[in-house]
Scaffold this motif. Sequence first.
Motif, PDB file in Angstrom:
ATOM      1  N   ASN A 187     -11.246   6.521 -11.553  1.00 11.44           N
ATOM      2  CA  ASN A 187     -10.703   5.216 -11.158  1.00 11.44           C
ATOM      3  C   ASN A 187      -9.460   5.351 -10.289  1.00 11.44           C
ATOM      4  N   SER A 188      -8.631   6.364 -10.550  1.00 15.90           N
ATOM      5  CA  SER A 188      -7.454   6.580  -9.692  1.00 15.90           C
ATOM      6  C   SER A 188      -7.879   7.010  -8.298  1.00 15.90           C
ATOM      7  N   THR A 189      -8.983   7.776  -8.206  1.00 25.44           N
ATOM      8  CA  THR A 189      -9.516   8.176  -6.905  1.00 25.44           C
ATOM      9  C   THR A 189      -9.996   6.957  -6.127  1.00 25.44           C
ATOM     10  N   ARG A 190     -10.685   6.050  -6.816  1.00 25.36           N
ATOM     11  CA  ARG A 190     -11.145   4.813  -6.170  1.00 25.36           C
ATOM     12  C   ARG A 190      -9.963   3.978  -5.689  1.00 25.36           C
ATOM     13  N   MET A 191      -8.898   3.921  -6.493  1.00 19.82           N
ATOM     14  CA  MET A 191      -7.710   3.157  -6.101  1.00 19.82           C
ATOM     15  C   MET A 191      -7.035   3.775  -4.884  1.00 19.82           C
ATOM     16  N   ARG A 192      -6.974   5.102  -4.835  1.00 16.00           N
ATOM     17  CA  ARG A 192      -6.366   5.773  -3.679  1.00 16.00           C
ATOM     18  C   ARG A 192      -7.171   5.525  -2.419  1.00 16.00           C
ATOM     19  N   GLU A 193      -8.500   5.513  -2.539  1.00 21.86           N
ATOM     20  CA  GLU A 193      -9.353   5.243  -1.389  1.00 21.86           C
ATOM     21  C   GLU A 193      -9.153   3.814  -0.891  1.00 21.86           C
ATOM     22  N   LEU A 194      -9.025   2.860  -1.826  1.00 20.23           N
ATOM     23  CA  LEU A 194      -8.798   1.466  -1.446  1.00 20.23           C
ATOM     24  C   LEU A 194      -7.451   1.309  -0.748  1.00 20.23           C
ATOM     25  N   ARG A 218     -25.970  -4.842  -6.151  1.00 17.71           N
ATOM     26  CA  ARG A 218     -26.840  -4.642  -7.307  1.00 17.71           C
ATOM     27  C   ARG A 218     -27.033  -3.159  -7.593  1.00 17.71           C
ATOM     28  N   TYR A 219     -27.065  -2.346  -6.528  1.00 18.30           N
ATOM     29  CA  TYR A 219     -27.290  -0.912  -6.695  1.00 18.30           C
ATOM     30  C   TYR A 219     -25.989  -0.116  -6.792  1.00 18.30           C
ATOM     31  N   GLN A 220     -24.942  -0.575  -6.118  1.00 12.19           N
ATOM     32  CA  GLN A 220     -23.693   0.183  -6.035  1.00 12.19           C
ATOM     33  C   GLN A 220     -22.524  -0.790  -6.118  1.00 12.19           C
ATOM     34  N   THR A 221     -21.832  -0.777  -7.269  1.00 13.59           N
ATOM     35  CA  THR A 221     -20.742  -1.727  -7.476  1.00 13.59           C
ATOM     36  C   THR A 221     -19.445  -1.268  -6.812  1.00 13.59           C
ATOM     37  N   GLN A 222     -19.309   0.032  -6.542  1.00 17.00           N
ATOM     38  CA  GLN A 222     -18.089   0.536  -5.928  1.00 17.00           C
ATOM     39  C   GLN A 222     -18.058   0.195  -4.444  1.00 17.00           C
ATOM     40  N   GLY A 223     -16.849   0.152  -3.897  1.00 17.44           N
ATOM     41  CA  GLY A 223     -16.698  -0.105  -2.471  1.00 17.44           C
ATOM     42  C   GLY A 223     -15.768  -1.277  -2.224  1.00 17.44           C
ATOM     43  N   SER A 224     -15.013  -1.185  -1.139  1.00 12.08           N
ATOM     44  CA  SER A 224     -14.036  -2.226  -0.823  1.00 12.08           C
ATOM     45  C   SER A 224     -14.551  -3.220   0.217  1.00 12.08           C
ATOM     46  N   GLY A 225     -15.616  -2.865   0.931  1.00  9.15           N
ATOM     47  CA  GLY A 225     -16.092  -3.731   2.010  1.00  9.15           C
ATOM     48  C   GLY A 225     -15.271  -3.599   3.270  1.00  9.15           C
ATOM     49  N   LEU A 247       0.347   6.415  -7.517  1.00 11.31           N
ATOM     50  CA  LEU A 247      -1.036   6.873  -7.628  1.00 11.31           C
ATOM     51  C   LEU A 247      -1.129   8.398  -7.479  1.00 11.31           C
ATOM     52  N   SER A 248      -0.325   8.952  -6.577  1.00  9.05           N
ATOM     53  CA  SER A 248      -0.298  10.409  -6.417  1.00  9.05           C
ATOM     54  C   SER A 248       0.221  11.082  -7.681  1.00  9.05           C
ATOM     55  N   ASN A 249       1.285  10.513  -8.266  1.00  6.72           N
ATOM     56  CA  ASN A 249       1.820  11.071  -9.514  1.00  6.72           C
ATOM     57  C   ASN A 249       0.794  10.996 -10.632  1.00  6.72           C
ATOM     58  N   LEU A 250       0.102   9.851 -10.717  1.00  7.31           N
ATOM     59  CA  LEU A 250      -0.941   9.677 -11.729  1.00  7.31           C
ATOM     60  C   LEU A 250      -2.050  10.711 -11.540  1.00  7.31           C
ATOM     61  N   SER A 290       0.827  -1.209   0.000  1.00  7.47           N
ATOM     62  CA  SER A 290       0.000   0.000   0.000  1.00  7.47           C
ATOM     63  C   SER A 290       0.857   1.253   0.000  1.00  7.47           C
ATOM     64  N   HIS A 291       1.911   1.255   0.811  1.00  9.19           N
ATOM     65  CA  HIS A 291       2.812   2.408   0.836  1.00  9.19           C
ATOM     66  C   HIS A 291       3.479   2.608  -0.517  1.00  9.19           C
TER      67      HIS A 291
END
Length: 315
Positions: A138-145, A272-279, A106-109, A99-100
């Motif tokens: 998608n990069s925002t989603r990856m940073r959140e994950l 079914r309603y929201q595919t985003q999210g890491s759980g 990801l920040s550079n992207l 992750s580190h």
Amino acid sequence: MNLKEIFEQFNVPAQCKKYGLPLWQCPHFLFLAMGIIIIGSTLAVYAIGSRYVEDPQVITLIVLLVTAILFTIAVIITRSFERLAEANRMKSEFISVVSHQLRSPLSNLRWVIELLTSGRVNGVSEKQLEYFKILKENSTRMRELVSDLLIVSKIETAKLPLKKKEIFLEDLVRKIIKELESFAKASNVKIELKAQENLPKVFVDPSQILLVIENLLDNAIRYIKEKGQVEIKLEKREKNLYFEIKDNGVGIPKEDQKYIFQKFFRSENVMRYQTQGSGLGLYITKSIVNRSGGKIGFKSQEGIGSTFWFILPIK
């Protein structure tokens, strides 16, 4: 193994901290506990043997045999738990390292994409701009994950520090409502806050409790299908401050409710309603509330909505 390493093995709190486990789940504590059980069992066998067996040699043999069997079982069980604990520690460290390492690229992207979508670079067509916006999302989603994985890793290895201070919880709630206001409007959701007057302060880590409230409010907004409402309640209950958030979203099926605070779990109706999210959001939320000395719970009905609540002790 030298003498120093042997003494370190008997330093139970240090070994438990190494594995990031509570005392009663630590292999070394388990070994000591089983040692006490073995001593007690040995004395009990000797006492019973002395009463019913006349030959001292037979008694000694029985005691030695029982002790050897129990000790072997204890070593096998302890070693098994130790291997599991070590595997869990290595997994958490691997997640932390990866992750580190992912944060920098990801920040550079992110900065490159923002530059390309800012209009300061010539020759970018409208079609290319659409693609860059997709990349940005998608990069925002990856940073959140990555951020969630880092927090989980720190929780599991007991490396998430608590920097407590006295705060007004209502201030944090209003701050998060303001930050998510545009998201709520875009989702056609109205947020209502009901707070008692003159609420006392709580002694918590503001950044971590902020994350708890953000996760709960974000979920409440995200899982409302159409037009909806989120009600937030703040009040004092005995020696605790009570927080409640209620929505009229999709709700949680009864069969899924026992898994809701587990890592990576996402209910089927939610997906079914929201595919985003890491759980990971609710796992992190529960861990933080428990570490802060509070409790968390919920009630939900599929198709009706959910109500999540937590309490924090008042200093």
